[in-house]
Design an enzyme around this catalytic site. Sequence first.
Site, short mmCIF file in Angstrom:
data_model
loop_
_atom_site.label_atom_id
_atom_site.label_comp_id
_atom_site.label_asym_id
_atom_site.label_seq_id
_atom_site.Cartn_x
_atom_site.Cartn_y
_atom_site.Cartn_z
N ASP A 129 -126.01 61.76 29.66
CA ASP A 129 -125.65 61.01 30.86
C ASP A 129 -124.17 60.63 30.91
OD1 ASP A 129 -128.32 61.12 31.60
OD2 ASP A 129 -128.79 59.21 30.62
N GLU A 130 -123.33 61.44 30.30
CA GLU A 130 -121.89 61.14 30.26
C GLU A 130 -121.22 61.40 31.61
OE1 GLU A 130 -123.41 63.28 28.22
OE2 GLU A 130 -123.15 62.62 26.14
N ALA A 180 -131.35 58.99 35.58
CA ALA A 180 -131.39 59.84 36.78
C ALA A 180 -132.76 60.49 36.92
CB ALA A 180 -130.30 60.91 36.69
N GLN A 188 -128.07 67.02 27.85
CA GLN A 188 -128.17 65.98 26.82
C GLN A 188 -126.78 65.75 26.20
OE1 GLN A 188 -130.94 68.57 26.76
NE2 GLN A 188 -131.70 67.13 28.27
N ALA A 238 -133.23 66.77 31.62
CA ALA A 238 -131.86 66.51 32.07
C ALA A 238 -131.86 66.01 33.52
CB ALA A 238 -131.04 67.80 31.99
N GLY A 239 -130.89 65.17 33.82
CA GLY A 239 -130.69 64.73 35.20
C GLY A 239 -129.20 64.70 35.42
N HIS A 240 -128.70 65.66 36.18
CA HIS A 240 -127.25 65.79 36.39
C HIS A 240 -126.93 65.43 37.85
CE1 HIS A 240 -126.96 68.79 32.79
NE2 HIS A 240 -127.39 67.61 32.44
N THR A 241 -126.22 64.32 38.01
CA THR A 241 -125.97 63.80 39.36
C THR A 241 -124.66 64.33 39.93
OG1 THR A 241 -126.97 61.78 38.51
CG2 THR A 241 -125.95 61.64 40.70
N ASP A 253 -113.69 53.26 36.03
CA ASP A 253 -113.77 52.17 37.01
C ASP A 253 -114.78 51.09 36.62
OD1 ASP A 253 -115.41 54.63 37.68
OD2 ASP A 253 -116.47 53.11 38.85
N LYS A 313 -121.80 64.73 32.99
CA LYS A 313 -121.59 66.19 32.93
C LYS A 313 -121.77 66.83 34.30
CE LYS A 313 -124.87 66.43 29.89
NZ LYS A 313 -125.13 65.00 29.69
N GLY A 314 -122.75 66.31 35.07
CA GLY A 314 -123.02 66.86 36.40
C GLY A 314 -121.79 66.78 37.28
N LYS A 315 -121.16 65.62 37.31
CA LYS A 315 -119.95 65.47 38.13
C LYS A 315 -118.86 66.41 37.65
CE LYS A 315 -115.99 62.99 39.38
NZ LYS A 315 -115.27 61.90 39.93
N THR A 344 -135.86 59.32 34.94
CA THR A 344 -137.00 58.42 34.74
C THR A 344 -136.77 57.04 35.38
OG1 THR A 344 -136.05 57.70 32.64
CG2 THR A 344 -137.64 59.52 32.56
P1 GDP Z 1 -125.16 63.67 33.24
O1 GDP Z 1 -126.57 63.71 32.80
O2 GDP Z 1 -124.20 63.77 32.10
O3 GDP Z 1 -124.85 64.67 34.31
O4 GDP Z 1 -124.92 62.24 33.88
P2 GDP Z 1 -125.90 61.47 34.93
O5 GDP Z 1 -125.78 62.13 36.25
O6 GDP Z 1 -127.26 61.34 34.35
O7 GDP Z 1 -125.29 60.02 34.88
C1 GDP Z 1 -123.97 59.77 35.27
C2 GDP Z 1 -124.00 58.75 36.42
O8 GDP Z 1 -122.71 58.21 36.60
C3 GDP Z 1 -124.38 59.36 37.75
O9 GDP Z 1 -125.06 58.39 38.51
C4 GDP Z 1 -123.04 59.68 38.39
O10 GDP Z 1 -123.09 59.69 39.81
C5 GDP Z 1 -122.22 58.53 37.90
N1 GDP Z 1 -120.78 58.78 37.70
C6 GDP Z 1 -120.19 59.91 37.20
N2 GDP Z 1 -118.86 59.70 37.06
C7 GDP Z 1 -118.61 58.43 37.48
C8 GDP Z 1 -117.44 57.62 37.54
O11 GDP Z 1 -116.34 58.02 37.16
N3 GDP Z 1 -117.60 56.34 37.99
C9 GDP Z 1 -118.80 55.85 38.39
N4 GDP Z 1 -118.85 54.59 38.81
N5 GDP Z 1 -119.92 56.58 38.35
C10 GDP Z 1 -119.84 57.85 37.89
P1 IMO Z 2 -128.80 64.63 30.47
O1 IMO Z 2 -128.65 66.13 30.48
C1 IMO Z 2 -130.03 61.04 28.33
C2 IMO Z 2 -133.43 61.43 25.58
C3 IMO Z 2 -134.70 60.69 25.97
C4 IMO Z 2 -135.25 60.38 24.59
C5 IMO Z 2 -134.89 61.63 23.80
C6 IMO Z 2 -136.02 62.65 23.68
O2 IMO Z 2 -129.10 64.05 31.79
O3 IMO Z 2 -127.64 64.01 29.77
P2 IMO Z 2 -137.11 64.37 25.41
O4 IMO Z 2 -137.84 64.14 26.70
O5 IMO Z 2 -135.92 65.25 25.53
O6 IMO Z 2 -138.04 64.81 24.30
O7 IMO Z 2 -136.59 62.90 24.97
O8 IMO Z 2 -133.80 62.23 24.47
N1 IMO Z 2 -132.91 62.34 26.62
C7 IMO Z 2 -131.83 62.07 27.38
N2 IMO Z 2 -131.06 60.97 27.46
N3 IMO Z 2 -129.74 62.12 29.07
C8 IMO Z 2 -130.47 63.24 28.98
O9 IMO Z 2 -130.14 64.40 29.60
C9 IMO Z 2 -131.61 63.25 28.14
N4 IMO Z 2 -132.56 64.16 27.83
C10 IMO Z 2 -133.34 63.60 26.90
O10 IMO Z 2 -134.40 59.52 26.70
O11 IMO Z 2 -134.56 59.30 24.01
MG MG Z 3 -128.32 62.62 33.01
#
Ligand code: GDP
Ligand code: IMO
Ligand code: MG
Length: 432
Positions: free
Chosen positions: A13-14, A298, A223, A39-42, A332, A16-18, A300
């Site tokens: 959730d760093e 994103a 991940q 995975a959930g990439h926003t 931010d 990566k999607g953005k 769950t």
């Molecule tokens: P991913 O799994 O690495 O793609 O990340 P996620 O999408 O699960 O979580 C990142 C969240 O932070 C999402 O809701 C994005 O819309 C949001 N996001 C990404 N970059 C920024 C940023 O620079 N600032 C803010 N406020 N939100 C961001």
């Molecule tokens: P993205 O790609 C954050 C975490 C789960 C749990 C562990 C094992 O969006 O960054 P699993 O269902 O994979 O067997 O769960 O890994 N987890 C994540 N946490 N972002 C993810 O993906 C994740 N995918 C799995 O919360 O702790």
């Molecule tokens: Mg994610």
Amino acid sequence: MKSVVVVGAQWGDEGKGKVVDYMAGSFDYIARCAGGHNAGHTVIFDGKKFVLQLIPCGILRPKQQAVIGTGVVVDPAALVSEIETLAKAGISVEGRLHVSNRAHLIFPYHRELDKAAETARGENKIGTTSRGIGPAYEDKMARRGLRVCDLLDPQGFREKAQRVIAEKTAIAQGTYGASVDFSGAIEETLRLGEKIRGYIGDASELLNSALDKGKSVLFEGAQGTMLDIDHGTYPYVTSSSAIAGGATTGLGVAPTRIKGVLNVSKAYTTRVGGGPFPTEMPELEAQEVRDRGKEYGAVTGRPRRCGWLDMVVLRYAKMINGMDSLVITKLDVFDTQKEIQVCTGYKYKGSIIREMPPSAEELAKVTPDYKTLPGWCASTYGAKDAKSLPKAAVEYLKFIEDFLQVEIGMISTGPERDATIIPAGTLFASWL
Ligand code: GDP
Ligand code: IMO
Ligand code: MG
């Protein structure tokens, strides 16, 4: 040859999607190498929000090709649903989506076994996404998994699946006492298989011949490093290779063909699910970061645990992945912090360590050694120019660069595509 891996440097959730969405306009192919619909990439642009789980974010660009690689575990129901959601939003995947014929499948019994195993773990549960990811990779490694190519031969599929289902039913009932009926799984999976038949192909041939022709490839990691099955905080990890190396095993592209590794880190740290988290903030402080950063899963919707930036983690990520360039997202979110803590080492048994301990039990016992840096107490939200950043924000970023001896190639200052700073003269800038 332009081929870059984007990998999460923390616990997922760093952002990566953005980052992948931002870069995708400069690449021909965007390929997912590991994980599944955990995975959930926003991605947010023009006021529209997409959360992609299986299909690489590049699909949101008009001409890009999107590849789901061999290292991914594919739930046909999740894939069909994602294709339909995109279609409703006016995005067609026809001719642009490619699914590896060697990728393993997730079945309804994997989901049930995931949930049952978590319940059985009690207090030590991992906090999985309950998507069946772990049980599907277990079957792959145990050499009894069913793969995407099996969908192309329905009769052979039925025979293989019947044998596996008999075994799974016995395990679910005998080991976990779960009352399950997987009898509908075979025909349901074949029905869904017909819907994805047209996308199935050899992902490695596709990508390697694209590279031969001088096309560019962006590898979209899922991940993060600390969730990697081998190098993460085992057993509180996912079941796939979430590190940069996962791109080569997961897509069948040689390491020598990958020319750059980009790590993505938040300005702080989050983690969803169980497991040690040395820099976790006390709940009151965590709440402020969670609210400002909208830190809810994103996929769950679970609240994410929040903590300070951990340089032990980032140093480790640099070693394991390679780190040619680093993206810092969510700068931010710290706009209101008066002071910022950064963990530069772990206090453990009377000394300071900078290496990652191998066991979750040890990691749970370390205390962060913090350096305090001043906050900037000014808005960076939506900033597009490095010159507009407050001095303390620049110093925070400089501290990270100096510690890691790595360039920061991109700074994200908001969730939207254009809330992005690209400093001039970096290696990252040359990839765009
Ligand atoms: P991913 O799994 O690495 O793609 O990340 P996620 O999408 O699960 O979580 C990142 C969240 O932070 C999402 O809701 C994005 O819309 C949001 N996001 C990404 N970059 C920024 C940023 O620079 N600032 C803010 N406020 N939100 C961001
Ligand atoms: P993205 O790609 C954050 C975490 C789960 C749990 C562990 C094992 O969006 O960054 P699993 O269902 O994979 O067997 O769960 O890994 N987890 C994540 N946490 N972002 C993810 O993906 C994740 N995918 C799995 O919360 O702790
Ligand atoms: Mg994610």
